[in-house]
Design a protein around this motif. Structure first.
Motif, mmCIF file in Angstrom:
data_model
loop_
_atom_site.group_PDB
_atom_site.id
_atom_site.type_symbol
_atom_site.label_atom_id
_atom_site.label_comp_id
_atom_site.label_asym_id
_atom_site.label_seq_id
_atom_site.Cartn_x
_atom_site.Cartn_y
_atom_site.Cartn_z
ATOM 1 N N ALA A 117 57.337 38.953 52.437
ATOM 2 C CA ALA A 117 56.632 38.760 51.169
ATOM 3 C C ALA A 117 56.724 37.315 50.745
ATOM 4 O O ALA A 117 57.749 36.672 50.854
ATOM 5 C CB ALA A 117 57.228 39.661 50.097
ATOM 6 N N GLY A 118 55.622 36.795 50.225
ATOM 7 C CA GLY A 118 55.603 35.420 49.730
ATOM 8 C C GLY A 118 55.253 34.393 50.788
ATOM 9 O O GLY A 118 54.954 33.252 50.459
ATOM 10 N N ASP A 119 55.271 34.793 52.095
ATOM 11 C CA ASP A 119 54.943 33.827 53.132
ATOM 12 C C ASP A 119 53.455 33.503 53.139
ATOM 13 O O ASP A 119 53.042 32.374 53.262
ATOM 14 C CB ASP A 119 55.350 34.356 54.508
ATOM 15 N N GLU A 120 52.655 34.535 53.011
ATOM 16 C CA GLU A 120 51.208 34.365 52.994
ATOM 17 C C GLU A 120 50.612 35.285 51.949
ATOM 18 O O GLU A 120 51.200 36.286 51.567
ATOM 19 C CB GLU A 120 50.594 34.725 54.377
ATOM 20 N N ALA A 121 49.412 34.970 51.478
ATOM 21 C CA ALA A 121 48.736 35.851 50.532
ATOM 22 C C ALA A 121 48.291 37.119 51.240
ATOM 23 O O ALA A 121 48.049 37.146 52.441
ATOM 24 C CB ALA A 121 47.508 35.134 49.949
ATOM 25 N N ALA A 122 48.184 38.201 50.480
ATOM 26 C CA ALA A 122 47.721 39.470 51.040
ATOM 27 C C ALA A 122 46.277 39.324 51.481
ATOM 28 O O ALA A 122 45.484 38.591 50.890
ATOM 29 C CB ALA A 122 47.849 40.572 49.996
ATOM 30 N N ALA A 123 45.939 40.050 52.548
ATOM 31 C CA ALA A 123 44.573 39.990 53.053
ATOM 32 C C ALA A 123 43.646 40.706 52.082
ATOM 33 O O ALA A 123 43.847 41.861 51.748
ATOM 34 C CB ALA A 123 44.491 40.645 54.436
ATOM 35 N N GLY A 124 42.595 40.029 51.605
ATOM 36 C CA GLY A 124 41.645 40.661 50.715
ATOM 37 C C GLY A 124 42.112 40.614 49.267
ATOM 38 O O GLY A 124 43.077 41.258 48.907
ATOM 39 N N ASP A 125 41.432 39.847 48.439
ATOM 40 C CA ASP A 125 41.818 39.755 47.045
ATOM 41 C C ASP A 125 41.421 41.006 46.288
ATOM 42 O O ASP A 125 40.393 41.636 46.555
ATOM 43 C CB ASP A 125 41.144 38.540 46.397
ATOM 44 N N LEU A 126 42.241 41.372 45.304
ATOM 45 C CA LEU A 126 41.915 42.481 44.431
ATOM 46 C C LEU A 126 40.892 42.027 43.404
ATOM 47 O O LEU A 126 40.880 40.872 42.989
ATOM 48 C CB LEU A 126 43.172 42.973 43.722
ATOM 49 N N PRO A 127 39.989 42.931 42.971
ATOM 50 C CA PRO A 127 39.020 42.550 41.942
ATOM 51 C C PRO A 127 39.724 42.199 40.643
ATOM 52 O O PRO A 127 40.793 42.721 40.337
ATOM 53 C CB PRO A 127 38.150 43.806 41.792
ATOM 54 N N VAL A 128 39.126 41.300 39.881
ATOM 55 C CA VAL A 128 39.716 40.828 38.629
ATOM 56 C C VAL A 128 38.981 41.465 37.462
ATOM 57 O O VAL A 128 37.748 41.448 37.400
ATOM 58 C CB VAL A 128 39.645 39.298 38.534
ATOM 59 N N GLU A 129 39.743 42.017 36.527
ATOM 60 C CA GLU A 129 39.165 42.633 35.337
ATOM 61 C C GLU A 129 39.322 41.693 34.149
ATOM 62 O O GLU A 129 40.410 41.182 33.886
ATOM 63 C CB GLU A 129 39.875 43.958 35.041
ATOM 64 N N LYS A 130 38.231 41.468 33.416
ATOM 65 C CA LYS A 130 38.268 40.638 32.214
ATOM 66 C C LYS A 130 37.720 41.434 31.037
ATOM 67 O O LYS A 130 36.847 42.285 31.193
ATOM 68 C CB LYS A 130 37.438 39.365 32.402
ATOM 69 N N ILE A 131 38.236 41.143 29.842
ATOM 70 C CA ILE A 131 37.682 41.720 28.626
ATOM 71 C C ILE A 131 37.477 40.596 27.619
ATOM 72 O O ILE A 131 38.177 39.592 27.641
ATOM 73 C CB ILE A 131 38.581 42.816 28.026
ATOM 74 N N THR A 132 36.492 40.769 26.748
ATOM 75 C CA THR A 132 36.220 39.795 25.690
ATOM 76 C C THR A 132 36.193 40.516 24.355
ATOM 77 O O THR A 132 35.542 41.547 24.208
ATOM 78 C CB THR A 132 34.878 39.074 25.924
ATOM 79 N N ILE A 133 36.925 39.973 23.390
ATOM 80 C CA ILE A 133 36.913 40.514 22.035
ATOM 81 C C ILE A 133 36.469 39.416 21.082
ATOM 82 O O ILE A 133 36.609 38.219 21.380
ATOM 83 C CB ILE A 133 38.290 41.071 21.615
ATOM 84 N N ASN A 134 35.892 39.803 19.953
ATOM 85 C CA ASN A 134 35.505 38.850 18.924
ATOM 86 C C ASN A 134 36.589 38.777 17.860
ATOM 87 O O ASN A 134 37.102 39.808 17.411
ATOM 88 C CB ASN A 134 34.180 39.261 18.264
#
Length: 368
Positions: free
Chosen positions: A120-137
């Protein structure tokens, strides 16, 4: 039919075993600590035990072997072993069993052992996970200022002067394993002057621009802001812990071994003296990191919850340094820093709680 079910279950178990991650022992050292003598435990023959302080980045372990007593001390396991013990098996729900062989332990001696995911930590995992964003006012009406936050999934990482940091800074050492067990949302950008003014009713910044990060604020001012933001939105906002900040800067579960937040070239992701023209700049003017966070390197320093303390080598779970000192932690570097070194993911500096400066700002965390 019964035989078919049994074979199916065996096949499923075999598949899970093949996919399960391995653990490995990455450190086992005798120390000069007196814990084994101060907190004595005795084996069945009445002889004083050795104490192994085990840093384990895994949940709910079961220890098999000659273990007289085990205690969970905030994510560090204290294992009392009879003199001469040289074997231990660790069973966990998420990893393959680990069978350890080490030098025989001695009565009343204290040892440090570290166990972590293999490689762990030597290399990044194969395939990035999708990123979730939210926007509030803020506030939630026609006059509101948008606040976008990125969801950071829980995970484990190595915190401090890892090899890609090329660092000899003493306060980034030793590198230690960190386990963050809770997801959290963190600001896509530093808090802007527009958002600060909407929440606080005034703008303390020296370099006025609604799209610039707010600056010229103290750590205490930042705490007042997150409290006011929480009251205005009905959501729980706070400053990030130092570990959460570094984990997010490194890309969370999409971690890449880069020196800065999203790049090995400081100018691609951050503003500092070389390219800033001696002033802060609008947020989102540079490339984001792997999970879409802007300005984690450069522009303005960002306050963290923690008091500024030193690291130790044992892994931690959800760490927060609450031991009071004169200073809090700030992270990320700023437009005013002459060297790009201040923009590194692991770089950390202190700041008095009441100090104000045109290179200090903040980024918020929202709990789910």
């Amino acid at each position: 039919m019964r035989k078919h079910i049994v074979l199916t279950l065996l096949a499923a178990a075999a598949a899970l075993s093949l996919n399960a991650q391995e653990l490995e022992m990455i450190e086992f050292n005798e120390t000069s600590e007196l814990s084994a003598a101060q907190f004595k435990e005795y084996d069945a023959n009445g002889n004083a035990c050795a104490l192994v302080k085990l840093g384990l980045v895994a949940n709910d372990p079961v220890f098999e072997g000659d273990v007289v007593k085990s205690e969970n001390k905030g994510g560090v396991y204290w294992l009392y072993l009879p003199q001469g013990t040289d074997k231990l098996t660790i069973q966990t729900s998420n990893f393959l069993p680990l069978r350890l062989q080490f030098d025989p332990v001695k009565s009343l001696f204290t040892y440090h052992m570290t166990v972590a995911p293999k490689g762990a930590g030597d290399e990044a995992a194969a395939g990035d996970l999708p990123v979730e964003k939210i926007t509030i006012n803020v506030p939630d009406d026609a006059t509101g200022v948008p606040l976008t936050l990125v969801k950071v999934l829980s995970g484990r990482f190595q915190m401090g002067a890892t090899k890609e940091q090329h660092s000899e800074e003493k306060d980034e050492q030793p590198v230690r394993w960190i386990s963050l067990t809770n997801d959290f949302y963190i600001g896509e950008t530093e808090v802007t002057q527009a958002l600060w003014e909407k929440v606080m009713g005034e703008n303390p910044s020296l370099f006025k621009n609604p799209s610039n990060p707010v600056e010229n604020i103290s750590w205490l001012d930042a705490v007042k802001f997150v409290q006011a933001l929480s009251n205005m939105t009905g959501r729980k906002f706070r400053l990030p812990t130092e570990a959460e900040w570094e984990y997010a800067a490194r890309g969370g579960q999409n971690l890449k071994p880069t020196k800065f937040a999203g790049s090995n070239t400081a100018g691609e992701v951050g503003w500092y003296m070389t390219n800033s023209n001696s002033r802060p700049h609008p947020v989102k003017s540079k490339k984001p990191n792997e999970i879409g966070l802007y300005d984690m390197s450069g522009n303005v320093w960002e306050y963290c919850q923690d008091f500024k303390g030193s690291y130790d080598k044992l892994p931690k779970t959800n760490p927060l340094d609450t031991k009071r000192t004169e200073n809090r932690v700030r992270r990320g570097g700023s437009w005013m820093d002459n060297s790009a070194e201040a923009l590194r993911c692991a770089y950390r500096r202190r700041t008095p709680e009441r100090a104000k400066d045109s290179n200090n700002g903040l980024r918020v965390v929202m709990e789910p």
